[in-house]
Design an enzyme around this catalytic site. Structure first.
Site, PDB file in Angstrom:
ATOM      1  N   ARG A 135     -37.137 -20.821 -12.194  1.00 20.74           N
ATOM      2  CA  ARG A 135     -38.160 -20.511 -11.187  1.00 20.74           C
ATOM      3  C   ARG A 135     -37.604 -20.687  -9.787  1.00 20.74           C
ATOM      4  O   ARG A 135     -36.718 -21.518  -9.556  1.00 20.74           O
ATOM      5  CB  ARG A 135     -39.394 -21.403 -11.375  1.00 20.74           C
ATOM      6  CG  ARG A 135     -40.164 -20.984 -12.614  1.00 20.74           C
ATOM      7  CD  ARG A 135     -41.475 -21.683 -12.789  1.00 20.74           C
ATOM      8  NE  ARG A 135     -41.921 -21.506 -14.174  1.00 20.74           N
ATOM      9  CZ  ARG A 135     -42.952 -22.140 -14.715  1.00 20.74           C
ATOM     10  NH1 ARG A 135     -43.668 -22.977 -13.996  1.00 20.74           N
ATOM     11  NH2 ARG A 135     -43.290 -21.913 -15.970  1.00 20.74           N
TER      12      ARG A 135
ATOM     13  N   ALA B 217     -50.993 -20.458 -29.300  1.00 23.61           N
ATOM     14  CA  ALA B 217     -49.680 -20.562 -28.661  1.00 23.61           C
ATOM     15  C   ALA B 217     -49.664 -21.818 -27.811  1.00 23.61           C
ATOM     16  O   ALA B 217     -50.717 -22.304 -27.386  1.00 23.61           O
ATOM     17  CB  ALA B 217     -49.407 -19.335 -27.797  1.00 23.61           C
TER      18      ALA B 217
ATOM     19  N   GLN C 126     -38.030 -24.914 -21.894  1.00 21.78           N
ATOM     20  CA  GLN C 126     -39.371 -24.932 -22.464  1.00 21.78           C
ATOM     21  C   GLN C 126     -39.230 -24.793 -23.971  1.00 21.78           C
ATOM     22  O   GLN C 126     -38.213 -24.322 -24.471  1.00 21.78           O
ATOM     23  CB  GLN C 126     -40.215 -23.758 -21.944  1.00 21.78           C
ATOM     24  CG  GLN C 126     -40.787 -23.981 -20.552  1.00 21.78           C
ATOM     25  CD  GLN C 126     -41.880 -22.978 -20.203  1.00 21.78           C
ATOM     26  OE1 GLN C 126     -42.006 -21.930 -20.840  1.00 21.78           O
ATOM     27  NE2 GLN C 126     -42.650 -23.308 -19.170  1.00 21.78           N
TER      28      GLN C 126
ATOM     29  N   TRP D 294     -46.198 -18.405 -11.197  1.00 16.57           N
ATOM     30  CA  TRP D 294     -44.771 -18.504 -11.504  1.00 16.57           C
ATOM     31  C   TRP D 294     -43.942 -18.027 -10.315  1.00 16.57           C
ATOM     32  O   TRP D 294     -44.037 -16.872  -9.923  1.00 16.57           O
ATOM     33  CB  TRP D 294     -44.444 -17.661 -12.752  1.00 16.57           C
ATOM     34  CG  TRP D 294     -45.049 -18.247 -13.978  1.00 16.57           C
ATOM     35  CD1 TRP D 294     -44.497 -19.201 -14.780  1.00 16.57           C
ATOM     36  CD2 TRP D 294     -46.335 -17.938 -14.550  1.00 16.57           C
ATOM     37  NE1 TRP D 294     -45.360 -19.500 -15.810  1.00 16.57           N
ATOM     38  CE2 TRP D 294     -46.476 -18.748 -15.705  1.00 16.57           C
ATOM     39  CE3 TRP D 294     -47.363 -17.054 -14.212  1.00 16.57           C
ATOM     40  CZ2 TRP D 294     -47.618 -18.704 -16.511  1.00 16.57           C
ATOM     41  CZ3 TRP D 294     -48.499 -17.015 -15.011  1.00 16.57           C
ATOM     42  CH2 TRP D 294     -48.614 -17.834 -16.152  1.00 16.57           C
TER      43      TRP D 294
ATOM     44  N   HIS E 272     -40.784 -18.441 -18.045  1.00 19.29           N
ATOM     45  CA  HIS E 272     -41.255 -19.262 -19.164  1.00 19.29           C
ATOM     46  C   HIS E 272     -40.752 -18.645 -20.468  1.00 19.29           C
ATOM     47  O   HIS E 272     -40.151 -17.565 -20.451  1.00 19.29           O
ATOM     48  CB  HIS E 272     -42.789 -19.403 -19.165  1.00 19.29           C
ATOM     49  CG  HIS E 272     -43.550 -18.103 -19.053  1.00 19.29           C
ATOM     50  ND1 HIS E 272     -44.916 -18.036 -19.021  1.00 19.29           N
ATOM     51  CD2 HIS E 272     -43.125 -16.808 -18.967  1.00 19.29           C
ATOM     52  CE1 HIS E 272     -45.310 -16.778 -18.915  1.00 19.29           C
ATOM     53  NE2 HIS E 272     -44.249 -16.019 -18.890  1.00 19.29           N
TER      54      HIS E 272
ATOM     55  N   VAL F 227     -53.901 -16.609 -22.961  1.00 22.88           N
ATOM     56  CA  VAL F 227     -54.663 -17.326 -23.998  1.00 22.88           C
ATOM     57  C   VAL F 227     -56.135 -17.382 -23.605  1.00 22.88           C
ATOM     58  O   VAL F 227     -56.485 -17.329 -22.431  1.00 22.88           O
ATOM     59  CB  VAL F 227     -54.129 -18.769 -24.211  1.00 22.88           C
ATOM     60  CG1 VAL F 227     -52.795 -18.759 -24.927  1.00 22.88           C
ATOM     61  CG2 VAL F 227     -54.053 -19.533 -22.901  1.00 22.88           C
TER      62      VAL F 227
HETATM   63  N1  PHE Z   1     -45.999 -20.405 -20.431  1.00 23.56           N
HETATM   64  C1  PHE Z   1     -46.899 -21.384 -19.867  1.00 23.56           C
HETATM   65  C2  PHE Z   1     -46.227 -22.007 -18.642  1.00 23.56           C
HETATM   66  O1  PHE Z   1     -45.071 -21.808 -18.433  1.00 23.56           O
HETATM   67  C3  PHE Z   1     -47.252 -22.453 -20.877  1.00 23.56           C
HETATM   68  C4  PHE Z   1     -48.096 -21.930 -22.008  1.00 23.56           C
HETATM   69  C5  PHE Z   1     -47.507 -21.402 -23.127  1.00 23.56           C
HETATM   70  C6  PHE Z   1     -49.460 -22.008 -21.954  1.00 23.56           C
HETATM   71  C7  PHE Z   1     -48.284 -20.943 -24.182  1.00 23.56           C
HETATM   72  C8  PHE Z   1     -50.265 -21.556 -22.963  1.00 23.56           C
HETATM   73  C9  PHE Z   1     -49.661 -21.028 -24.090  1.00 23.56           C
HETATM   74  O2  PHE Z   1     -46.866 -22.696 -17.865  1.00 23.56           O
END
Ligand code: PHE
Length: 352
Positions: free
Chosen positions: A207, A320, A221, A160, A181, A264
């Site tokens: 970002r 998620a 998002q 990020w 995010h 995750v």
């Molecule tokens: N937050 C991650 C991204 O910005 C996306 C994501 C969200 C992946 C939830 C897995 C679970 O790339």
């Protein structure tokens, strides 16, 4: 030969003035002028007749005749002004208020394409029992990274490109950033409630990014989170499959592949089969010939994340996901540059 009498002059004047009253346009006024005051006009002829009178009568009639001429000239001038003014007023009213003109169309606003797709996404998950929550766009490092199993110095932070805010909480030296995010809301929602949890979080992210056709420095998002006793990867697949079919058509197929996100485990990216080339992948701009289009990241909530908010990872599990609505809209409507969304060009926006 008899010349004009004071009576005949008077009668002539009365007739002329009577006619004058009834005239309401400049052309008729001019005809009236010629008829009475022109070279062969009635009054002119009367005045000529005065010359034939006796000397004494001539003086009296001459004075009367001249007076008559002045009267007619003055009244003509007055009438001309009145007529002109009335005509101007009428023209003004006519031009001002043309009741026969069709009404001016008032510009009708519409929803921004991002708003439209966000609503569609929220409706799809709403129908599956998810409720919508929102969170702060300026976020603590703590929620954006640490609670998501991305400690300081962890290489995963490089995934990020972060816009830091020049503010440090002096009491605990925590720092702030524009959230990269919507995932920090996973931790915030779990901290403030107990399972069962089913939420989606639409919102803006930021970002530190060099923009191009597929990258913006700000974008939306939609985060999703479901946590409960006994949630499995099959729930994740079923839910996201249903979502893909709702947005991209009943006949969609989906593909899950391993991917890495620190919060995750296991982590996946989800693709749908290309709706443009029907998965054939020959000369297709949308899927770049792969037959598949990636639409989101997802995975089972990491046990460390569950433990971090005080949940027992032995008791609760969850999944998620995070998806980019602009990307979804680009795919759905064939938009080829993400920068169009926020350049405020009405020629673009009016198409939706
Ligand atoms: N937050 C991650 C991204 O910005 C996306 C994501 C969200 C992946 C939830 C897995 C679970 O790339």
């Amino acid at each position: 030969m008899t010349g004009p009498t004071s009576q005949s002059i008077d009668e002539l004047v009365q007739t002329a003035l009577g006619e004058l009253e009834g005239i309401d346009n400049p052309e008729s006024l001019d005809r009236w002028r010629v008829a009475y005051l022109g070279r062969r006009g009635s009054l002119t002829q009367v005045l000529r007749g005065i010359a034939q009178l006796d000397v004494e009568k001539r003086r009296e009639a001459g004075a009367l005749g001249n007076q008559a001429k002045r009267t007619l000239e003055e009244r003509l001038e007055q009438r001309l002004q009145q007529v002109n003014q009335t005509q101007q007023e009428q023209a003004f009213i006519r031009d001002q208020l043309d009741v026969t003109l069709p009404g001016r169309p008032s510009p009708i606003g519409r929803l921004h394409p991002t708003t439209q797709i966000l609503r569609e996404i929220c409706d799809a998950f709403g129908a599956m029992g998810f409720s919508v929550v929102e969170g702060p766009e300026v976020e603590w490092d703590h929620y954006n990274f640490e609670m998501l199993n991305i400690p300081k110095g962890h290489p995963a932070r490089d995934m990020w490109n972060t816009l830091w805010v020049d503010y440090q909480d002096p009491s605990n030296s925590r720092s702030m950033l524009m959230r990269t995010h919507t995932s920090p809301m996973q931790a915030r929602v779990m901290e403030s409630s107990q399972p069962p949890i089913r939420v989606i979080v639409p919102g803006k992210c930021y970002r530190y990014e060099a923009t191009d056709a597929t990258h913006e420095w700000h974008f939306y998002q939609v985060e999703g989170l479901a946590v409960d006793d006994g949630i499995t990867f099959a729930d994740l697949k079923g839910t996201l499959y249903e979502f893909a079919r709702r947005l991209f058509g009943e006949e969609r197929r989906v593909r899950f592949r391993c991917d890495y996100f620190p919060f995750v485990e296991p982590g996946v990216d989800m693709s749908i089969d290309c709706f443009a080339c029907k998965g054939e992948g020959k000369g297709c701009r949308i899927c770049r010939d792969s037959g598949w289009i990636e639409i989101m990241g997802a995975g089972m909530v990491h046990p460390k994340v569950l433990a971090g908010v005080g949940y027992d990872p032995e008791k609760y599990t969850g999944f998620a996901f995070g998806l980019g609505p602009e990307r979804i809209a680009m795919l759905k409507y064939g938009i080829d540059d993400i920068r169009l969304f926020y350049s405020n060009d009405l020629r673009f926006l009016r198409q939706f």
